[in-house]
Design an enzyme around this catalytic site. Sequence first.
Site, PDB file in Angstrom:
ATOM      1  CG  ASN A  77     -22.987 -32.043 -21.054  1.00  0.00           C
ATOM      2  OD1 ASN A  77     -23.747 -32.947 -20.418  1.00  0.00           O
ATOM      3  ND2 ASN A  77     -22.603 -30.823 -20.682  1.00  0.00           N
ATOM      4  CE  LYS A 122     -29.661 -33.046 -27.321  1.00  0.00           C
ATOM      5  NZ  LYS A 122     -28.292 -32.977 -26.538  1.00  0.00           N
ATOM      6  CE1 TYR A 164     -32.608 -30.847 -26.978  1.00  0.00           C
ATOM      7  CE2 TYR A 164     -34.270 -32.527 -26.498  1.00  0.00           C
ATOM      8  CZ  TYR A 164     -33.136 -31.645 -26.203  1.00  0.00           C
ATOM      9  OH  TYR A 164     -32.387 -32.260 -24.911  1.00  0.00           O
ATOM     10  CB  ILE A 185     -25.564 -33.138 -17.213  1.00  0.00           C
ATOM     11  CG1 ILE A 185     -27.197 -33.143 -16.663  1.00  0.00           C
ATOM     12  CG2 ILE A 185     -25.251 -34.324 -17.373  1.00  0.00           C
ATOM     13  CD1 ILE A 185     -28.220 -33.745 -17.838  1.00  0.00           C
ATOM     14  CG  ASP A 192     -21.050 -19.199 -29.271  1.00  0.00           C
ATOM     15  OD1 ASP A 192     -21.671 -20.271 -28.990  1.00  0.00           O
ATOM     16  OD2 ASP A 192     -21.062 -17.930 -29.247  1.00  0.00           O
TER      17      ASP A 192
HETATM   18  N1  LIG Z   1     -31.691 -31.878 -18.095  1.00  0.00           N
HETATM   19  C1  LIG Z   1     -32.582 -32.846 -18.635  1.00  0.00           C
HETATM   20  O1  LIG Z   1     -33.500 -33.256 -18.198  1.00  0.00           O
HETATM   21  C2  LIG Z   1     -32.016 -33.326 -19.958  1.00  0.00           C
HETATM   22  C3  LIG Z   1     -32.867 -34.245 -20.742  1.00  0.00           C
HETATM   23  C4  LIG Z   1     -32.321 -34.787 -21.785  1.00  0.00           C
HETATM   24  C5  LIG Z   1     -31.093 -34.481 -22.324  1.00  0.00           C
HETATM   25  N2  LIG Z   1     -30.392 -33.437 -21.702  1.00  0.00           N
HETATM   26  C6  LIG Z   1     -28.838 -33.033 -22.281  1.00  0.00           C
HETATM   27  O2  LIG Z   1     -28.118 -32.966 -21.448  1.00  0.00           O
HETATM   28  C7  LIG Z   1     -27.038 -32.038 -21.744  1.00  0.00           C
HETATM   29  C8  LIG Z   1     -26.567 -31.285 -20.591  1.00  0.00           C
HETATM   30  O3  LIG Z   1     -27.865 -30.282 -20.443  1.00  0.00           O
HETATM   31  P1  LIG Z   1     -27.877 -29.729 -19.057  1.00  0.00           P
HETATM   32  O4  LIG Z   1     -29.507 -30.220 -18.504  1.00  0.00           O
HETATM   33  O5  LIG Z   1     -27.120 -29.898 -18.020  1.00  0.00           O
HETATM   34  O6  LIG Z   1     -28.180 -28.108 -19.396  1.00  0.00           O
HETATM   35  P2  LIG Z   1     -27.509 -26.954 -18.809  1.00  0.00           P
HETATM   36  O7  LIG Z   1     -27.228 -26.822 -17.454  1.00  0.00           O
HETATM   37  O8  LIG Z   1     -28.344 -25.838 -19.432  1.00  0.00           O
HETATM   38  O9  LIG Z   1     -26.211 -27.056 -19.457  1.00  0.00           O
HETATM   39  C9  LIG Z   1     -25.905 -26.993 -20.787  1.00  0.00           C
HETATM   40  C10 LIG Z   1     -24.644 -26.589 -21.319  1.00  0.00           C
HETATM   41  O10 LIG Z   1     -24.512 -26.292 -22.668  1.00  0.00           O
HETATM   42  C11 LIG Z   1     -23.536 -24.879 -22.834  1.00  0.00           C
HETATM   43  N3  LIG Z   1     -23.972 -24.565 -24.144  1.00  0.00           N
HETATM   44  C12 LIG Z   1     -25.131 -24.063 -24.598  1.00  0.00           C
HETATM   45  N4  LIG Z   1     -25.134 -23.303 -25.749  1.00  0.00           N
HETATM   46  C13 LIG Z   1     -23.767 -23.352 -25.800  1.00  0.00           C
HETATM   47  C14 LIG Z   1     -22.894 -22.671 -27.015  1.00  0.00           C
HETATM   48  N5  LIG Z   1     -23.410 -21.995 -27.944  1.00  0.00           N
HETATM   49  N6  LIG Z   1     -21.861 -22.823 -26.871  1.00  0.00           N
HETATM   50  C15 LIG Z   1     -21.092 -23.434 -25.872  1.00  0.00           C
HETATM   51  N7  LIG Z   1     -21.683 -24.017 -24.742  1.00  0.00           N
HETATM   52  C16 LIG Z   1     -23.033 -23.951 -24.763  1.00  0.00           C
HETATM   53  C17 LIG Z   1     -24.082 -24.140 -21.591  1.00  0.00           C
HETATM   54  O11 LIG Z   1     -23.282 -23.249 -21.559  1.00  0.00           O
HETATM   55  P3  LIG Z   1     -23.688 -21.658 -21.026  1.00  0.00           P
HETATM   56  O12 LIG Z   1     -23.680 -21.886 -19.337  1.00  0.00           O
HETATM   57  O13 LIG Z   1     -22.806 -20.707 -21.400  1.00  0.00           O
HETATM   58  O14 LIG Z   1     -25.334 -21.454 -21.280  1.00  0.00           O
HETATM   59  C18 LIG Z   1     -23.905 -25.180 -20.589  1.00  0.00           C
HETATM   60  O15 LIG Z   1     -22.911 -25.315 -20.100  1.00  0.00           O
HETATM   61  C19 LIG Z   1     -27.556 -31.291 -23.103  1.00  0.00           C
HETATM   62  O16 LIG Z   1     -27.287 -31.912 -24.139  1.00  0.00           O
HETATM   63  C20 LIG Z   1     -29.048 -31.813 -22.844  1.00  0.00           C
HETATM   64  O17 LIG Z   1     -29.798 -31.612 -24.340  1.00  0.00           O
HETATM   65  C21 LIG Z   1     -30.687 -33.003 -20.734  1.00  0.00           C
END
Ligand SMILES: NC(=O)c1ccc[n+]([C@@H]2O[C@H](COP(=O)([O-])OP(=O)(O)OC[C@H]3O[C@@H](n4cnc5c(N)ncnc54)[C@H](OP(=O)(O)O)[C@@H]3O)[C@@H](O)[C@H]2O)c1
Length: 316
Positions: free
Chosen positions: A108, A199, A195, A33, A81
């Site tokens: 995000n 949130k 989790y 996202i 990080d």
């Molecule tokens: N996907 C869904 O259905 C969904 C639903 C509800 C809420 N969300 C929320 O949407 C947001 C984006 O998630 P996404 O679905 O796009 O997941 P994603 O593709 O896994 O992206 C998560 C991002 O967070 C970064 N991250 C994680 N741990 C970190 C750390 N210790 N330091 C710095 N960066 C870190 C990751 O970096 P790396 O690439 O280095 O791991 C990645 O860039 C999240 O907050 C998630 O909780 C998602």
Amino acid sequence: MSCKQAPLPEFTPSDIPDLTGYVAIVTGGNSGIGFETTKQLAMRNARVYIASRSQQRVDEAISQMNVAAGRSLDLHFLQMDLQDLQSVKLAATLFAHQESHLDILINNAGVMTVPFKLTKDGYETQIQVNFLALFVFTTTLLPLLLSTASRYNTRDRVRVINVCSDLAFMGPKTIQFDDLNMTNTKGMMELMQRYGHSKQAAIRHAKELNDRYSHQGVTAYSCHPGIVRSNLQTHDPTIMGKTVRTLMKYAASMTPLDGSINSLFLATSPLAPGKGQGKFFIPVTKVNPKADDWLNDRETNARLWEHSLSILAQIP
Ligand SMILES: NC(=O)c1ccc[n+]([C@@H]2O[C@H](COP(=O)([O-])OP(=O)(O)OC[C@H]3O[C@@H](n4cnc5c(N)ncnc54)[C@H](OP(=O)(O)O)[C@@H]3O)[C@@H](O)[C@H]2O)c1
């Protein structure tokens, strides 16, 4: 004559206004996202910093975005990080020295239902990555956000968006001040509970930030992006975790671009402030009153703010 308001048009990336002169940060902008959010802002001429932990993954993401745009976008890497609060504070401090303004901050980055583990700072991974680090980053950037806001006559240019989740409602009813890590929570739902708790804290934070600073021109929102096909992994080995994994893999009909719409709407649309500053939004661009008990609970929100400030004060 009818007094009924015409329904608002659904927001699409083409509704993002020209962002020339804007500076934005998207945490976790290298993946899922956040990748789409970053790309869309940059394609509208914003300068965007991807705050992330891996230079290599960010460089790859920037190359892909430039190819998609057919031009070199104004994109940059900001190392941090979220599992290391000192690095988060340092990143915000360096950024404030490097850039003279910051218009949009999209918190995000996140992790979901990872196994219980303490970070080097002594906090459980989810509460730190999804909330405490977000607090440290935003609060350290606050003087810059406020000074940016003071330059404009409008009261809604400078915005902070916390990307949260509907799964917040699967967590505890309120903040567990006596056990922020939720060490004592056991059972099949424990990772999901943590989790949800993290949130919930981020939802409350956006409201409190808005309450404290909107009169100075810094507004804040929280949102659920939808169930999106991204790289977000659940490592929960229980039946609950397996169910969520299956759901994410097969039932998630939304693309990362779909999932970025709420963040983009809240960060850039002139319609967003009128729809609900400080509120929790669900797809697409709708306020979800389900979070109102938390948003109206000023005592807990203020306590969470003060508690988090005391954590920030301990970071060298
Ligand atoms: N996907 C869904 O259905 C969904 C639903 C509800 C809420 N969300 C929320 O949407 C947001 C984006 O998630 P996404 O679905 O796009 O997941 P994603 O593709 O896994 O992206 C998560 C991002 O967070 C970064 N991250 C994680 N741990 C970190 C750390 N210790 N330091 C710095 N960066 C870190 C990751 O970096 P790396 O690439 O280095 O791991 C990645 O860039 C999240 O907050 C998630 O909780 C998602």
